[in-house]
Structures are given as structure tokens and as C-alpha cells.
Write an enzyme that holds these catalytic residues in place. Sequence first.
Site, PDB file in Angstrom:
ATOM      1  N   ASP A  18      49.618  47.562  42.408  1.00 22.85           N
ATOM      2  CA  ASP A  18      49.068  48.574  41.495  1.00 22.85           C
ATOM      3  C   ASP A  18      49.642  48.275  40.117  1.00 22.85           C
ATOM      4  O   ASP A  18      49.959  47.130  39.816  1.00 22.85           O
ATOM      5  CB  ASP A  18      49.425  49.984  41.990  1.00 22.85           C
ATOM      6  CG  ASP A  18      48.394  51.027  41.571  1.00 22.85           C
ATOM      7  OD1 ASP A  18      48.080  51.077  40.370  1.00 22.85           O
ATOM      8  OD2 ASP A  18      47.926  51.794  42.422  1.00 22.85           O
ATOM      9  N   HIS A  38      47.247  46.165  38.958  1.00 32.49           N
ATOM     10  CA  HIS A  38      46.091  46.814  38.330  1.00 32.49           C
ATOM     11  C   HIS A  38      46.220  46.805  36.814  1.00 32.49           C
ATOM     12  O   HIS A  38      45.224  46.861  36.103  1.00 32.49           O
ATOM     13  CB  HIS A  38      45.938  48.250  38.833  1.00 32.49           C
ATOM     14  CG  HIS A  38      45.387  48.343  40.226  1.00 32.49           C
ATOM     15  ND1 HIS A  38      44.713  47.309  40.833  1.00 32.49           N
ATOM     16  CD2 HIS A  38      45.405  49.356  41.139  1.00 32.49           C
ATOM     17  CE1 HIS A  38      44.338  47.673  42.050  1.00 32.49           C
ATOM     18  NE2 HIS A  38      44.747  48.905  42.257  1.00 32.49           N
TER      19      HIS A  38
END
Length: 546
Positions: free
Chosen positions: A288, A322
Amino acid sequence: MFKSSLFFLLILIINHSSAQSVWKLPEVIQPRFRETVYPITKYGAVPDGYRLNTRSIQAAIDECSSKGGGTVVVPAGLWLTGPLVLKSDVNLNLAAGATLLFTKDKTQYPLVKANWEGYPQMRNQSPLSAENAVNIAITGKGIIDGNGDAWRAVKKDKLTASQWKKLVASGGVVDDNDMWMPSESYAKGSHLKEPGRFSPDKNAAFYESVKDFLRPNLLVLTSCDKVLLEGVTFQNSPAWCLHPLMSSNITVRNVFVKNPWYAQNGDGIDLESCRNVLIENSVFDVGDDALCMKSGRDADGRKRAMPTKDVIIRGCTVYASHGGFVVGSEMSGGIWNVYVSDCTFVGSDIGLRFKTTRGRGGIVENIFIKNVFMKDIPGDAVLFDMYYMGRDPVPMAGEKRELPKVEKFPVDETTPQFRNIEISNVYVNGAQRAVFLRGLPEMAVKNISISNAVFQSKQGIEIQESSGIRFKNVQVYSDNTNPVVDIINGRDIRFDQFGYSNNANTLLRLSGGNTRNIGFQNTTYKNVTNKVAATLGATEAAVSFK
């Protein structure tokens, strides 16, 4: 063992519009420790990867702290343990070859009052934690492994067919959306809205029924001061990896933070409501966001009123993530005075990622970024988005997404703001889109400066509901040049020394009746078929070319 350091006093003089501002980032104070050593073997710890060493290691930490501090030594070996609590004046040192492996037995992790994604919530106790501790460190060359695969859900689309088949055969539950979950308890929690949040209708039995869903972060440091993380590998976290919360004087140096790329909520480091922080020369390869700035969520974050501020990030490398450097989306207490330099992002979905949404409130300002190098970015190299929807930034194959409905709301304490941000010396070799700025009709993204940058991307620049935007000496070599720059309801936007691909179709497309005061100067126009196209209420009179 470690000397106090004044290490950094930086004065930045930044021009925004015609005003001159002087910013001083204060010292980041490192901890100091006595020379006394406490080997965990003295307390009965055994490195066989089978015997649970929680009591032995905790006893070493407790005695070290109670006797004035020192270093708790974890020698080479495989040390299985349950959750541990770090105490004041303790340096937990992992020797080369040492792995501190946290058990996958969830019964070892009691439910505790904690904080998750900006809200106070019930969670499983973190494998490593400290609260109100002063003068603490985790150092060495060893590995801290959170055994996160026992906790996390996995999306089918993120695995190969053989990997998915093996995972399903291991047990657990698969829901209608092809999401594998480790247990029925996890599945129950996943179908409820914020099951961990405190409310009068929830009792101990309820929280216990969804216990598996309430995944812990690997390391949580709450209200701590003078913290050092150095040299260690932190990996395989159940949720976020490193989570300093309401803490100060934090130094993170030469660490490696590693989670599987598919790890749900597998953030690298989340600074939440922290101040006086240095993160340097570290590597993040996670599932992430990597280097993430937060300060609480919505009304809870505004009530806390503790910004993350005075942060220095330099010399870091980010692989899978991300976002490389990220602000938000939980930024309701504000993010101020952050300086990022000399970082490399390779394969991060988004390079520089600023995200928020209505309801957050909070002000993000005075962020200074320079010398950032990016390669193979699947999404946007630079993104400011005030319509964050809590999904992966790059859609999976076949996934369809609708654009948000554009409405104008009154401005109040719930309206977030991005403003006064300078980005310079950014070089991108491969991205889906160079720059994407999207504000709200009632609150534009304001006063963003991008200078001395080269973007090689499939798409160029898209700007929506933004004002006071400056591009100087920016080159955009995009595959799609119809248009190179797309502006929707943008105001007061300047391009100076702007370069773009040869034989471009349309340099600039304008849309929306609120688009005005767009200017190009010191730019060559001979390599473009059409300088400007105006649609949906915009007119060519809104732009000037010099």
C-alpha cells in the site's frame, strides 16, 4: 551508545506568488542509552522457532527499563514470540542473523483500545508497541516478521491461478467478490461497517466475534518521544507496518520495510499526528502507501487537532506501493512543513500522491519536494485528488469505475485544503499520466508549483478545479497529445518554458465556464497542430500565448 544530535537546522526560503516565507525545520533529537547489556538468553529465550519466548523477552525489556536502561540483545536465531511492549530507555537490538518472528496464534494477541485509520478503535494488540515511552530504539541488522499472511485477506485478481488455488486449499473463506479471508470471524467483520469503532451497542462478546478482522499494525508507537529505528528489516505486517502516533523526535534510518505487493493495507510507514521526524536512506517495498503522512480522520482528527509537521524525508527508495510519498487521506488535523528530497520511486502506482475527500477538513500546506526520480509508474507521477474513494489507485484488469458526481457544497470545517506546495527537479521515465490535479468546486487545489521536471508518460497533464498553478521549465513527452494539457474549470494557471512532444495534435484543451487566466510564455508552438481547443463553456479568450 547513541549521541544526541542537532543534525539538521534548515532554512528554506520559498517564493509563493509575491510573498517570501522562511521555514525552519527544528532539530530531531535522538535517544541515548546506558552501556548495560541484557541478552534475552539470560531470561530463558530459546531460538528454535517453536518455543514461545514472549515472557523471556518481555522480562529482559522490563528489567532493562526498570534499572535505568541499556540494550536488550536478540542474538542470531529464530525467536518465536507473542506481542511485546517496549519501555523507556530500552534499545532493542537485533544481531545479524536474528529473526524476531511473531506467532500466528491469534489467541496470543488480546483485544485492546487502539487507533486505526484515524479513529479510536478496538484492535488486536500490535506485535510491537510502546506508549508514553521516552528514549527508545529498535536497532541492528536483524528481521522483525509480523506473520501477516495469517491475518490478511487477499484478492483473487492479485494472485496467479496456482497461487489462488493453493491459498483456497489452505482453509479460510471466499466471499462473492473473490476475496479470500482467513476465517469466519474475519468474514463476519468484513461485512460490517467499521466493526472496530467504539459504540454503546458493542460489548466484549461482539468484539470477540470479529476479532480476526481487527488486524494489528506491526509496530505502534503512541505518545512517545526520542525514538530511533535503524538498520532493521520490518516485514510481513498484518496491516500497516510502522505507525508512530502522536509522537515526536523520531529518526528512521537505513531500515528496510517489506510487505507482499498484494498485502491489504500493507503501508510502509504512517506518521500520524507526529512532529520532528527524520526518515532517511531507507527502502520500502510494500502493498500500500509507502511514506505516508496522516493526522486523524474527520471530526475525530479535527478534535485531536495534532498536525503532522516538521518532517524531513531524504534518500529513500520505494518499489511496489500504492504511493511513493503520500499525504492523506486521513489528514484532518493538518500536514505542515514537510521536506522531501533525493528519493527514487520504481514501480509505485502513484509517485507523489496527495489524497483527501469531503468530510475530512484539515489543511495540507508548505510541502517542499525536490530531486525525485521515478521509473515505471503505472498511474500518475504527480497526483492531487480531493475525490479519494478508498480504492486501489490503478484499476485491476476489467474493473470499471465511474467518475464522481460534480457538485458544489458550502465551505465549512469539513472542507479539506491542499495549498502552497512546491515540487522541483522531478524526472519520470514511464508513467500513465504526468500530472493530475483535481480539486472541489468549492475548494480548489491552490498554489502548486512544479519546476525543472521531465515527464515521459502516456498522457500529459490534467487539471480540474485548481488555481494558482505554476509550471516552469517542465517537459512533457506524452504518447497522447490530443491534448497535451487538459484544463477543466482552472484559474490563474501559468506555463513558462513548457516543452512537449514533437508533432503534437492539441497543446491545450479548455473546458468549463469558470476557466480563466491561463497563460503560456517562453514556449515554442511550431510543433503543434492546434494551440488551443475550447469546449463546454470555455472560450479561447481565457488563454494567452507569448
